[in-house]
Motif scaffolding. Structure first.
Motif, PDB file in Angstrom:
ATOM      1  N   GLY A  23       0.837  -1.204   0.000  1.00  0.00           N
ATOM      2  CA  GLY A  23       0.000   0.000   0.000  1.00  0.00           C
ATOM      3  C   GLY A  23       0.863   1.242   0.000  1.00  0.00           C
ATOM      4  O   GLY A  23       1.799   1.376  -0.784  1.00  0.00           O
ATOM      5  N   SER A  24       0.581   2.158   0.905  1.00  0.00           N
ATOM      6  CA  SER A  24       1.336   3.409   0.970  1.00  0.00           C
ATOM      7  C   SER A  24       2.804   3.172   1.311  1.00  0.00           C
ATOM      8  O   SER A  24       3.691   3.909   0.857  1.00  0.00           O
ATOM      9  CB  SER A  24       0.705   4.359   1.988  1.00  0.00           C
ATOM     10  N   SER A  25       3.099   2.124   2.084  1.00  0.00           N
ATOM     11  CA  SER A  25       4.493   1.874   2.452  1.00  0.00           C
ATOM     12  C   SER A  25       5.304   1.324   1.271  1.00  0.00           C
ATOM     13  O   SER A  25       6.535   1.356   1.293  1.00  0.00           O
ATOM     14  CB  SER A  25       4.607   0.944   3.662  1.00  0.00           C
ATOM     15  N   TYR A  26       4.638   0.833   0.231  1.00  0.00           N
ATOM     16  CA  TYR A  26       5.359   0.424  -0.974  1.00  0.00           C
ATOM     17  C   TYR A  26       5.950   1.654  -1.671  1.00  0.00           C
ATOM     18  O   TYR A  26       7.065   1.607  -2.195  1.00  0.00           O
ATOM     19  CB  TYR A  26       4.436  -0.344  -1.929  1.00  0.00           C
ATOM     20  N   GLY A  27       5.216   2.778  -1.651  1.00  0.00           N
ATOM     21  CA  GLY A  27       5.758   4.021  -2.190  1.00  0.00           C
ATOM     22  C   GLY A  27       7.003   4.459  -1.437  1.00  0.00           C
ATOM     23  O   GLY A  27       7.975   4.946  -2.033  1.00  0.00           O
ATOM     24  N   VAL A  28       7.005   4.260  -0.113  1.00  0.00           N
ATOM     25  CA  VAL A  28       8.179   4.573   0.706  1.00  0.00           C
ATOM     26  C   VAL A  28       9.340   3.653   0.332  1.00  0.00           C
ATOM     27  O   VAL A  28      10.490   4.090   0.224  1.00  0.00           O
ATOM     28  CB  VAL A  28       7.849   4.444   2.206  1.00  0.00           C
ATOM     29  N   ALA A  29       9.042   2.370   0.119  1.00  0.00           N
ATOM     30  CA  ALA A  29      10.085   1.424  -0.294  1.00  0.00           C
ATOM     31  C   ALA A  29      10.697   1.843  -1.622  1.00  0.00           C
ATOM     32  O   ALA A  29      11.920   1.779  -1.801  1.00  0.00           O
ATOM     33  CB  ALA A  29       9.499   0.015  -0.392  1.00  0.00           C
ATOM     34  N   LEU A  30       9.877   2.291  -2.553  1.00  0.00           N
ATOM     35  CA  LEU A  30      10.380   2.754  -3.851  1.00  0.00           C
ATOM     36  C   LEU A  30      11.332   3.933  -3.679  1.00  0.00           C
ATOM     37  O   LEU A  30      12.410   3.975  -4.281  1.00  0.00           O
ATOM     38  CB  LEU A  30       9.205   3.166  -4.752  1.00  0.00           C
ATOM     39  N   GLU A  31      10.941   4.904  -2.857  1.00  0.00           N
ATOM     40  CA  GLU A  31      11.785   6.083  -2.658  1.00  0.00           C
ATOM     41  C   GLU A  31      13.039   5.723  -1.868  1.00  0.00           C
ATOM     42  O   GLU A  31      14.130   6.235  -2.162  1.00  0.00           O
ATOM     43  CB  GLU A  31      11.005   7.185  -1.942  1.00  0.00           C
ATOM     44  N   GLY A  32      12.898   4.848  -0.871  1.00  0.00           N
ATOM     45  CA  GLY A  32      14.067   4.420  -0.111  1.00  0.00           C
ATOM     46  C   GLY A  32      15.089   3.738  -1.001  1.00  0.00           C
ATOM     47  O   GLY A  32      16.297   3.993  -0.907  1.00  0.00           O
ATOM     48  N   ALA A  33      14.617   2.870  -1.894  1.00  0.00           N
ATOM     49  CA  ALA A  33      15.519   2.186  -2.819  1.00  0.00           C
ATOM     50  C   ALA A  33      16.182   3.176  -3.764  1.00  0.00           C
ATOM     51  O   ALA A  33      17.383   3.068  -4.062  1.00  0.00           O
ATOM     52  CB  ALA A  33      14.747   1.129  -3.607  1.00  0.00           C
TER      53      ALA A  33
END
Length: 354
Positions: free
Chosen positions: A219-229
């Protein structure tokens, strides 16, 4: 040159300023949006802007009760652009110079889609192609998008609150209550940075010696994972990928080796129990398994606890901070030049910025 912490430290006050100036910054955008009935929002973006949109989309979708899609600029321009006149196109570009996003704006105008631009600089070249240009409020000097990620999430969330208030005829108290939840997240940014630095120091050996990082969200934390990567890719040149939680077990787990690090992002949503299960199971594959979470039922030194909000979709404002922190700390520790210059010639040949 300033490091990422210099920009991160400015984010809380800038986010607060966006809320204080919401009528000036967001008011005209809200008026444009409510001119007609809308069926969907299509956010056209790449890079960090894409990741921001993927982080905010679920909050927008839930609050506005309409479909929110996130599309890359070239995909929109060439393929995914068959939308009716009840669709609202938001083109995001931090710099306002991205040629692929400019082409998407031109395509939207050609198709007579209702389109606006969100950027850090309303006087950037993209303004020549769209009359509806709005500034996030993070400033155009944001080299790392360290201010831009929380600021543009706040901008999009406040936009959603204002639209929902208009369409649903909320009383002022209800709108203030929703905005106060966003303000709670902003108030935690500084403390999250402090906690993330401490967590890095405690686990420095794992972060410095791992050969690969795998970031997992939902969900929303997948967007965070994308930016973190993306931050880890750009700043230290590490092999880092982001995965949606359940897709992670359909292949990527077979790649895991003892010198790989896995970081889960658990925003305490309805997928919390599954995330816990994966966190525990992956410890059998590598010793470098970490969790960033606002759930209080972990008892593990490899968990960085972030005091979160009851609305898990708002936690993205804060949960990006550890990845910004880890990227800067690793970069500094290894004495690396951020945004590796070996890619300079490549970037000159494959130009996406005006």
């Amino acid at each position: 040159m300033k490091n990422m912490f210099d920009y991160m430290e400015k984010a809380p006050s800038l986010c607060e300023q966006i809320i204080k100036e919401k009528d000036k910054r967001i008011g005209n955008l809200v008026e444009y949006f409510v001119e007609k009935e809308r069926r969907r929002i299509v956010i056209v973006a790449s890079g960090s802007s894409y990741n921001i949109a993927m982080s905010a989309k679920w909050y927008l979708q839930e609050l506005l009760n309409l479909e929110v899609k996130v599309v890359w600029p070239l995909t929109y321009t060439m393929y995914d652009n068959s939308y009716d006149n009840q669709s609202f196109i938001i083109c995001m570009s931090q710099s306002g110079k991205s040629t692929n996003t400019i082409e998407a704006v031109k395509k939207a105008k050609e198709l007579k889609h209702d389109v606006c631009v969100l950027t850090t600089n309303k006087n950037a070249p993209i303004k020549e192609y769209c009359e509806h240009v709005y500034e996030y409020g993070s400033g155009s000097d944001d080299y790392y998008v360290a201010k831009g990620f929380p600021c543009s999430n706040v901008f999009l969330m406040i936009f959603a609150v204002e639209v929902a208030s208009r369409l649903n005829k909320w009383k002022e108290a209800q709108k203030k209550k929703e905005i106060s939840k966003i303000e709670v997240e902003i108030a935690k940014l500084d403390n999250t940075r402090i906690q993330a630095k401490k967590f890095y120091e405690e686990n420095k050996k794992s972060f410095l010696n791992c050969r690969r990082m795998m970031l997992v969200g939902i969900g929303s934390s997948y967007g965070v994972a994308l930016e973190g990567a993306l931050k880890l890719n750009e700043m230290i040149g590490s092999a880092t990928n982001a995965y949606e939680m359940e897709e992670f077990v359909h292949g990527p787990t077979y790649e895991i080796r003892k010198d790989h690090a896995i970081i889960f992002i658990d925003n305490n949503s309805q997928c919390h129990e599954r995330m816990k299960q994966l966190f525990t199971a992956c410890k059998g594959l590598t010793d470098h398994v970490f969790m960033i979470s606002n759930a209080k039922d972990y008892n593990d030194q490899k968990v960085l606890y972030i005091d979160g909000n009851s609305d898990y979709n708002l936690n993205v404002i804060n949960s990006i901070v550890p990845f910004q922190t880890f990227s800067e700390c690793i970069c500094s520790e290894l004495d690396l030049l951020s945004y590796n210059l070996t890619n300079y010639d490549f970037e000159q040949k494959i130009k996406t910025k005006a």
